[in-house]
Design a protein around this motif. Structure first.
Motif, mmCIF file in Angstrom:
data_model
loop_
_atom_site.group_PDB
_atom_site.id
_atom_site.type_symbol
_atom_site.label_atom_id
_atom_site.label_comp_id
_atom_site.label_asym_id
_atom_site.label_seq_id
_atom_site.Cartn_x
_atom_site.Cartn_y
_atom_site.Cartn_z
ATOM 1 N N ALA A 194 21.802 22.686 8.522
ATOM 2 C CA ALA A 194 21.815 22.184 7.143
ATOM 3 C C ALA A 194 22.109 20.697 7.215
ATOM 4 N N ARG A 195 21.734 19.987 6.155
ATOM 5 C CA ARG A 195 22.082 18.571 6.104
ATOM 6 C C ARG A 195 22.334 18.157 4.669
ATOM 7 N N ALA A 196 23.089 17.069 4.535
ATOM 8 C CA ALA A 196 23.362 16.490 3.228
ATOM 9 C C ALA A 196 23.015 15.007 3.282
ATOM 10 N N VAL A 197 22.210 14.572 2.337
ATOM 11 C CA VAL A 197 21.891 13.161 2.170
ATOM 12 C C VAL A 197 22.890 12.646 1.142
ATOM 13 N N THR A 198 23.700 11.640 1.522
ATOM 14 C CA THR A 198 24.792 11.238 0.650
ATOM 15 C C THR A 198 25.154 9.772 0.791
ATOM 16 N N ASP A 199 25.758 9.237 -0.261
ATOM 17 C CA ASP A 199 26.380 7.918 -0.172
ATOM 18 C C ASP A 199 27.867 8.072 0.154
ATOM 19 N N ALA A 200 28.322 9.313 0.296
ATOM 20 C CA ALA A 200 29.706 9.656 0.650
ATOM 21 C C ALA A 200 30.713 9.162 -0.388
ATOM 22 N N THR A 201 30.242 8.856 -1.585
ATOM 23 C CA THR A 201 31.112 8.340 -2.633
ATOM 24 C C THR A 201 30.883 9.027 -3.971
ATOM 25 N N THR A 202 29.597 9.172 -4.360
ATOM 26 C CA THR A 202 29.308 9.722 -5.685
ATOM 27 C C THR A 202 28.351 10.909 -5.691
ATOM 28 N N TYR A 203 27.442 11.001 -4.721
ATOM 29 C CA TYR A 203 26.381 12.004 -4.803
ATOM 30 C C TYR A 203 25.982 12.506 -3.421
ATOM 31 N N ALA A 204 25.560 13.773 -3.371
ATOM 32 C CA ALA A 204 24.975 14.345 -2.158
ATOM 33 C C ALA A 204 23.862 15.301 -2.549
ATOM 34 N N PRO A 251 34.726 15.959 5.022
ATOM 35 C CA PRO A 251 35.408 14.862 4.331
ATOM 36 C C PRO A 251 34.475 13.903 3.583
ATOM 37 N N ASP A 252 33.271 13.681 4.081
ATOM 38 C CA ASP A 252 32.342 12.768 3.411
ATOM 39 C C ASP A 252 31.753 13.365 2.139
ATOM 40 N N LEU A 253 31.989 14.645 1.909
ATOM 41 C CA LEU A 253 31.408 15.310 0.748
ATOM 42 C C LEU A 253 32.469 15.748 -0.253
ATOM 43 N N GLN A 254 33.635 15.111 -0.188
ATOM 44 C CA GLN A 254 34.731 15.428 -1.111
ATOM 45 C C GLN A 254 34.782 14.411 -2.245
ATOM 46 N N GLY A 255 35.141 14.871 -3.426
ATOM 47 C CA GLY A 255 35.350 13.981 -4.559
ATOM 48 C C GLY A 255 34.082 13.390 -5.151
ATOM 49 N N LEU A 256 32.938 13.947 -4.808
ATOM 50 C CA LEU A 256 31.676 13.431 -5.329
ATOM 51 C C LEU A 256 31.504 13.809 -6.800
ATOM 52 N N ARG A 257 30.848 12.971 -7.544
ATOM 53 C CA ARG A 257 30.574 13.260 -8.950
ATOM 54 C C ARG A 257 29.565 14.396 -9.086
ATOM 55 N N ARG A 258 28.589 14.464 -8.178
ATOM 56 C CA ARG A 258 27.550 15.477 -8.290
ATOM 57 C C ARG A 258 26.976 15.802 -6.914
#
Length: 162
Positions: free
Chosen positions: A76-86, A114-121
């Motif tokens: 699996a993978r997640a494309v993210t900015d590690a701040t707001t969205y994944a 950890p990079d996918l915590q606290g995201l808005r969406r």
């Protein structure tokens, strides 16, 4: 990416069989790119994806591999900015391991990274795994009228990108 995470979880390998451990890691160096490419190139959503395209996508994502006895059985993978969205994508399990908790283990590790915590969406698209993703908190779009997309049906098979 803040770092590599690895966890091992027990899974059942079938009725009457003993349990085996499934290890889920975000260590990109452990990913079996040839195996992942074979799975995705024959999937309904990435049919014909070139290996180079997959490698480029992996290099720009937080990737997760599921392993049993050192053999990769899921990805699996997640494309993210590690701040707001994944955007969660390319969740796939080797056919021989489907129905044994591998997808749930992959998604559990992804959701805990950890990079996918606290995201808005967080978002994803699925044709047939709604039950799995709903266990992780995903739901149909709250405001579908606010979402738009560009969809290229066969970008890897059609050189024109259409």
């Amino acid at each position: 990416v803040t770092g590599v995470q690895t966890c091992a979880l027990p899974i059942s390998v079938g009725a009457g069989a003993g349990g085996q451990m499934i290890e889920v890691t975000s260590d990109r160096a452990r990913m079996d790119v040839d195996r992942i490419h074979a799975w995705l190139a024959s999937s309904y959503w990435a049919t014909g994806i070139p290996r180079e395209t997959l490698v480029r996508a992996m290099d720009r994502s937080v990737c997760f591999g599921a392993f049993v006895d050192g053999v990769q059985v899921g990805f699996a993978r997640a494309v993210t900015d590690a701040t707001t969205y994944a955007y969660v994508c390319d969740v796939i399990v080797d056919e021989a391991w489907r129905g044994r908790g591998v997808g749930k283990a992959l998604m559990g590790a992804l959701m805990a990274h950890p990079d996918l915590q606290g995201l808005r969406r967080m978002g994803l698209v699925t044709r047939d795994a709604h039950a799995l993703y709903s266990q992780m908190g995903f739901a149909p779009l709250a405001f579908p009228d606010r979402h738009m997309e560009i969809t290229r049906r066969s970008p890897y098979l059609d050189a024109s990108g259409g």
